[in-house]
Structures are given as C-alpha cells and as structure tokens.
Design a protein around this motif. Sequence first.
Motif, mmCIF file in Angstrom:
data_model
loop_
_atom_site.group_PDB
_atom_site.id
_atom_site.type_symbol
_atom_site.label_atom_id
_atom_site.label_comp_id
_atom_site.label_asym_id
_atom_site.label_seq_id
_atom_site.Cartn_x
_atom_site.Cartn_y
_atom_site.Cartn_z
ATOM 1 N N VAL A 1 -27.962 -3.335 29.360
ATOM 2 C CA VAL A 1 -28.816 -2.537 30.225
ATOM 3 C C VAL A 1 -30.270 -2.867 29.891
ATOM 4 O O VAL A 1 -30.618 -3.069 28.727
ATOM 5 C CB VAL A 1 -28.531 -1.022 30.073
ATOM 6 N N ARG B 1 -34.175 -1.447 30.208
ATOM 7 C CA ARG B 1 -34.911 -0.193 30.411
ATOM 8 C C ARG B 1 -36.372 -0.430 30.059
ATOM 9 O O ARG B 1 -36.711 -1.387 29.354
ATOM 10 C CB ARG B 1 -34.328 0.924 29.551
ATOM 11 N N ARG B 2 -37.226 0.438 30.561
ATOM 12 C CA ARG B 2 -38.656 0.343 30.255
ATOM 13 C C ARG B 2 -38.891 0.601 28.769
ATOM 14 O O ARG B 2 -38.207 1.399 28.142
ATOM 15 C CB ARG B 2 -39.455 1.384 31.050
ATOM 16 N N TRP C 1 -39.979 -4.519 29.274
ATOM 17 C CA TRP C 1 -38.582 -4.130 29.310
ATOM 18 C C TRP C 1 -37.942 -4.341 27.948
ATOM 19 O O TRP C 1 -38.332 -5.237 27.205
ATOM 20 C CB TRP C 1 -37.826 -4.963 30.342
#
Length: 183
Positions: A35, A37-38, A94
């Motif tokens: 995954v 994510r920020r 990210w």
Amino acid sequence: EAGLRLAASLGYAEDARVLRKVLRGSAPALPAGSVARRMTDTEFDAWREHERIAHAEVLREHLGLGEEQAAERSAHDLAAAFPEGPRGHGQRLWVLEHEGATVGTLWVTDRETDVYVMSVEVAEEHRGRGHGRSLLRWTEADGLAEGHRAAELNVHTRNTPALRLYASLGYRPFQHHFVKPLI
C-alpha cells in the motif's frame, strides 16, 4: 545515435539520462500486501535529513562542490521545495508499506504535463523484492490521477540495476547528460 557517437568521439562520457514514459490507460495495481500512503509530518523530518545528506553527496560528486557548499545548497534546495513541510505545492511524498512494514519512499513533483520522480528509495534491507517496481507503478498511478501524460526521472548511467528496472517498465531515454574533464 549519431549525436551520442560524436560526443563520445570528442571525449565526452555519458553521466546521466532523463528517462520518460508516456502514461496511458490505468496504472497497474500494487502487489498484494503493498500500500502507498502519504508521508506523515513525523516521517518527513527524518526523510528530509536523509535526503539532505544524499543530495549533498550528489552535489559533491557531480558538481564538484566542497562539503560545506554542498550541504548549504542541499538544505536550500529542500527548503525551497518544501516551504510548508511535506504538503508543499506540487510536491508529493509517499511511503510504501508491504505487509505492514515501511519499505520505501517516493518523492514526485508536478511539471507542466508530467510527473517527475525526484527521489525513489527502497530501504536496503528490503531491496531486491520488487518494491522499487511498486514505487514506480505508484508514480504512474499518481501521475494519471493528477492528469499527467508522462512520467520522467533522472538516472546516473553507472546505476545499472536502476537502468534495467526503468527499461523493463517502459521508460525510454529522453535526454542524455555528458561530462568531460577539462584538466
């Protein structure tokens, strides 16, 4: 090809390439268990310090800057890119996680019609497992989501593993950068 041969015949050596990939359709999904994510504010502080040191090393090696000058320029460049912290305008950071473990980071910036990979890094203990490929796939997804038509990145020609990875993903030379010692 003729221009590359001419530069070589004049004593220039290719040092880096800008690679480009046209973005079409939809980006491939990340592998199961991965995954993106920020980056959080807390992670940003550690990432910025790591990036500052790495960027200063590149400035010393490729521009011949002294240690102090490279450190100052590196700090300045990052401050200019992120005046408001990790949510700087046109800058996206990210973090890639795989099965709950942080395995890599990605810094992309918006250009007129392209998304540009400023930095992609997989933690040393997680290299060789496809996470670099996942980060670049995420670059494509991010670029498409932002309305970009292409993804670009810079790579030093002595980084053979990266060149092979980028070629396997469809990145093609867009610009060549040459150097020639004048001494």
